[in-house]
Design a protein around this motif. Structure first.
Motif, short mmCIF file in Angstrom:
data_model
loop_
_atom_site.label_atom_id
_atom_site.label_comp_id
_atom_site.label_asym_id
_atom_site.label_seq_id
_atom_site.Cartn_x
_atom_site.Cartn_y
_atom_site.Cartn_z
N ASN A 174 45.00 43.34 47.71
CA ASN A 174 45.39 41.93 47.09
C ASN A 174 44.78 40.56 47.84
O ASN A 174 45.16 39.62 47.65
CB ASN A 174 46.67 41.64 46.73
CG ASN A 174 47.32 42.48 45.60
OD1 ASN A 174 46.33 42.96 44.49
ND2 ASN A 174 48.30 43.07 45.78
N VAL A 211 47.33 36.78 47.60
CA VAL A 211 47.87 35.96 46.58
C VAL A 211 49.06 35.19 46.69
O VAL A 211 49.45 34.54 45.66
CB VAL A 211 48.05 36.98 45.08
CG1 VAL A 211 46.51 37.73 45.04
CG2 VAL A 211 48.97 38.12 45.42
N ARG A 228 41.95 37.75 48.99
CA ARG A 228 41.17 37.01 48.09
C ARG A 228 40.53 36.10 49.09
O ARG A 228 40.76 35.70 50.08
CB ARG A 228 41.76 35.99 47.20
CG ARG A 228 42.90 36.50 46.20
CD ARG A 228 41.94 37.34 45.20
NE ARG A 228 42.79 37.64 44.03
CZ ARG A 228 43.27 39.21 43.86
NH1 ARG A 228 43.16 39.85 44.78
NH2 ARG A 228 43.97 39.42 43.01
N SER A 255 37.01 31.70 43.74
CA SER A 255 37.92 32.66 44.21
C SER A 255 37.37 33.96 43.74
O SER A 255 37.08 34.13 42.51
CB SER A 255 39.34 32.37 43.39
OG SER A 255 40.30 33.46 43.63
#
Length: 245
Positions: A228, A176, A230, A220
């Motif tokens: 975390n 992120v 993605r 996304s």
């Protein structure tokens, strides 16, 4: 043990309810598309959807009555991605709400609240959960395979007043800390920097040209390589309309 069975039962029922709702929404969309195709055939090719620039496509009218947070519909060939797209005043509401606003572990596909609902911005962002059963954006991980990436290069993402096709040019895993969800591009240089950064991160090369006048669709979802993480898919809008439905 009884508590565990109860939880399993509740989770199973909720998943069934979520699947039934999506099935119902897909059926409604298919019925509207078939109806419009029939009207086109009977009118010798005159498209009933072409009712004026900016007018809502007929296929969306009934679904919009049910929820005026509707901004479009997304389909990706070769995947289970075939969902309405919603937008709210924040990016939290539809994380855990279904089309009718009921609590849902799967949530919905939703557009970033900062985006224009007609997808006319430089970077339009759609989010959805990565469900283990492939629900919502779970099937996006298929794009980690180069063969799939090559053989399934397009996305159909239609907004309320227009049908659009988008060509995929970049897929990658990130944390992120990389701000791929930027929507503020005041200069040409900032757009060029963004294009360069997302192309360099791609797992596979693409010959799709992307320039500062293009429109980018960003998908996304979570992935599980690390905390975390993605998984991101970027596509460029193709400047022709798909056949209207």
């Amino acid at each position: 043990m009884l508590f565990a069975l109860l939880v399993l039962g509740i989770n199973g029922f909720n998943h069934y309810r979520e699947k039934q709702l999506i099935k119902e929404l897909r059926t409604k969309m298919q019925i509207e598309e078939m109806r419009i195709d029939t009207q086109m055939s009977e009118s010798k090719g005159i498209n009933p959807e072409q009712s004026g620039e900016g007018a809502m496509l007929l296929k969306f009218e009934q679904l919009f009555i049910e929820n005026n947070d509707l901004v479009g519909w997304i389909r990706i060939p070769g995947t289970t991605v075939d969902y309405p797209v919603l937008q709210f005043i924040d990016n939290d509401y539809y994380l855990n709400k279904d089309y009718h606003g009921n609590k849902s572990k799967a949530g919905s596909v939703f557009m970033d609240y900062r985006n224009s609902s007609d997808a006319k911005g430089f970077n339009t962002i759609l989010y959805a959960h990565h469900m283990a059963n492939g629900f919502m954006f779970g099937d996006l991980i298929k794009y980690k395979d180069e063969k799939f990436f090559i053989e399934h290069p397009t996305i159909n993402f239609d907004v309320l007043n227009r049908e659009w096709e988008w060509e995929i040019f970049s897929v990658y895993v990130t944390d992120v800390g990389f701000y791929y969800i930027d929507t503020n591009f005041p200069t040409k240089e900032k757009k060029l920097d963004f294009i360069k950064s997302i192309r360099e991160r791609s797992m596979f090369e693409s010959d799709v040209h992307v320039g500062t006048e293009d429109h980018i669709l960003t998908l996304s979802t979570c992935t599980y390589e690390f905390d975390n993480a993605r998984f991101v898919v970027h596509a460029k809008r193709i400047d022709h309309q798909t056949s209207q439905k």
